[in-house]
Design a protein around this motif. Structure first.
Motif, short mmCIF file in Angstrom:
data_model
loop_
_atom_site.label_atom_id
_atom_site.label_comp_id
_atom_site.label_asym_id
_atom_site.label_seq_id
_atom_site.Cartn_x
_atom_site.Cartn_y
_atom_site.Cartn_z
N LEU A 88 -2.28 -3.80 8.11
CA LEU A 88 -2.65 -4.46 6.86
C LEU A 88 -1.70 -4.07 5.72
N ILE A 89 -1.37 -2.77 5.62
CA ILE A 89 -0.48 -2.30 4.58
C ILE A 89 0.92 -2.89 4.76
N GLU A 90 1.39 -2.95 5.99
CA GLU A 90 2.72 -3.51 6.25
C GLU A 90 2.76 -5.00 5.90
N ARG A 91 1.70 -5.72 6.21
CA ARG A 91 1.65 -7.14 5.87
C ARG A 91 1.66 -7.34 4.36
N ASN A 269 -3.50 15.21 4.28
CA ASN A 269 -3.58 14.11 3.33
C ASN A 269 -4.70 13.12 3.64
N ILE A 270 -5.20 12.53 2.57
CA ILE A 270 -6.23 11.49 2.64
C ILE A 270 -5.61 10.16 2.25
N ALA A 271 -5.96 9.11 2.98
CA ALA A 271 -5.57 7.75 2.60
C ALA A 271 -6.81 7.03 2.10
N SER A 272 -6.72 6.51 0.88
CA SER A 272 -7.80 5.73 0.27
C SER A 272 -7.30 4.29 0.15
N ILE A 273 -7.98 3.37 0.84
CA ILE A 273 -7.47 2.00 0.98
C ILE A 273 -8.42 1.01 0.30
N ASN A 274 -7.86 0.18 -0.55
CA ASN A 274 -8.63 -0.79 -1.31
C ASN A 274 -8.44 -2.18 -0.71
N PHE A 275 -9.33 -2.55 0.23
CA PHE A 275 -9.23 -3.86 0.88
C PHE A 275 -9.40 -4.99 -0.13
N LYS A 276 -10.29 -4.80 -1.08
CA LYS A 276 -10.55 -5.84 -2.08
C LYS A 276 -9.30 -6.13 -2.88
N GLU A 277 -8.60 -5.08 -3.31
CA GLU A 277 -7.39 -5.27 -4.11
C GLU A 277 -6.31 -5.96 -3.28
N ILE A 278 -6.20 -5.62 -1.99
CA ILE A 278 -5.21 -6.28 -1.14
C ILE A 278 -5.51 -7.76 -1.02
N SER A 279 -6.77 -8.10 -0.80
CA SER A 279 -7.15 -9.51 -0.65
C SER A 279 -6.88 -10.29 -1.93
N GLN A 280 -7.26 -9.72 -3.08
CA GLN A 280 -7.05 -10.40 -4.35
C GLN A 280 -5.57 -10.53 -4.66
N SER A 281 -4.81 -9.49 -4.38
CA SER A 281 -3.37 -9.52 -4.67
C SER A 281 -2.65 -10.52 -3.77
#
Length: 286
Positions: A88-91, A269-281
């Motif tokens: 998802l991040i790469e896309r 390390n912790i990864a905090s991922i915002n799916f909502k922000e990715i979808s909106q962006s």
């Protein structure tokens, strides 16, 4: 123990060996001064290969600097998240590029620049803004980032703009802290809002926020986190181990939970991922 370390220990085990070792060391330093006059003998050069690229990283001959490089290029600690999150991040990275804009990576606590070099090699089309408060670390950061598309800021990151102080937590150059008490040299503090304001939205899209600020995350996440939440991926090292009993990571976890972000972990390390922000962006990017 490495071969080099074993050889050094063997030589230093006898008086004749110690004399030979010191003579060889002086000869090596003299040769290096002649071949590379612009590089102080107090610095070493670590050569690493990443994604087919040969990279050279200047470092002090200290455990802290060597550890910083190892964490990035041997442990690959910032190569996260993995699996579906990683896809998802790469896309999203590719989507930003397709839109004609630049993915923006902000590195808070850039130290000597090992993480900055890793990010520029992993995401070569991204623009990196690196923040580091300690003058000695910043000097090496500048040297290591020569020729890279990186914006360097000698400052600390905080909830408000202003002045703070630099403190040594006793763990060497990897653990400088910013504190409000008037102890240690003064340093400038900048907010995420100030950093983002310097990167126009018509050119840059928040992509990755890396935070390794030795407990400063407590203050950072106690303030307005709306600009922080614009980053689809936050990679942060919590420092409860450094500050036991102080709950320095609690504001981060409150922010993470309240924002409905997803959670992954790798090493320290912790990864905090915002799916909502990715979808909106992605929608706004077309």
């Amino acid at each position: 123990m490495s071969f080099q370390a074993e050889a050094t220990e063997t030589l230093n085990s006898t008086s004749l060996g110690r004399i030979a070792y010191q003579a060889a060391r002086r000869t090596l330093h003299l040769t290096r001064k002649i071949v590379h006059p612009s590089i102080p003998t107090s610095l070493g050069v670590c050569k690493v290969t990443f994604r087919g690229k040969s990279l050279a990283i200047f470092h002090r001959r200290t455990y802290a600097d060597k550890t910083a490089i190892s964490q990035c290029f041997e442990q690959n600690q910032y190569d996260m998240p993995g699996r579906d999150h990683g896809v998802l991040i790469e896309r999203f990275y590719q989507k930003i590029l397709t839109s004609g804009k630049r993915p923006l990576i902000i590195d808070c606590g850039a130290n000597i620049g090992a993480s900055v070099i890793w990010f520029t090699a992993r995401y070569p089309e991204a623009h990196v803004l690196a923040v580091e408060p300690a003058p000695d670390n910043f000097s090496l950061l500048q040297r290591n980032c020569t020729g890279l598309d990186v914006d360097l800021r000698k400052a600390g990151i905080g909830a408000t703009d202003g002045i703070s102080h630099l403190a040594d937590a006793g763990w060497g150059t990897m653990a400088y802290r910013t504190v409000e008490t008037e102890q240690g040299p003064e340093i400038a503090m900048v907010t995420m809002a100030s950093l983002l304001a310097s990167k126009p939205e018509d050119r840059f899209v928040p992509f990755i926020l890396k935070i390794d600020v030795e407990g400063g995350e407590e203050s950072l996440f106690s303030g307005d986190c709306s600009d922080i939440n614009r980053f689809p991926l936050i990679i942060m090292e919590p420092h409860d181990w450094l500050l036991p009993g102080q709950g320095s990571s609690l504001p981060f976890f409150r922010f993470h939970s309240a924002s409905g972000r997803e959670f992954c972990i790798k090493d320290e390390n912790i990864a905090s991922i915002n799916f909502k922000e990715i979808s909106q962006s992605q929608s706004s990017l077309g």
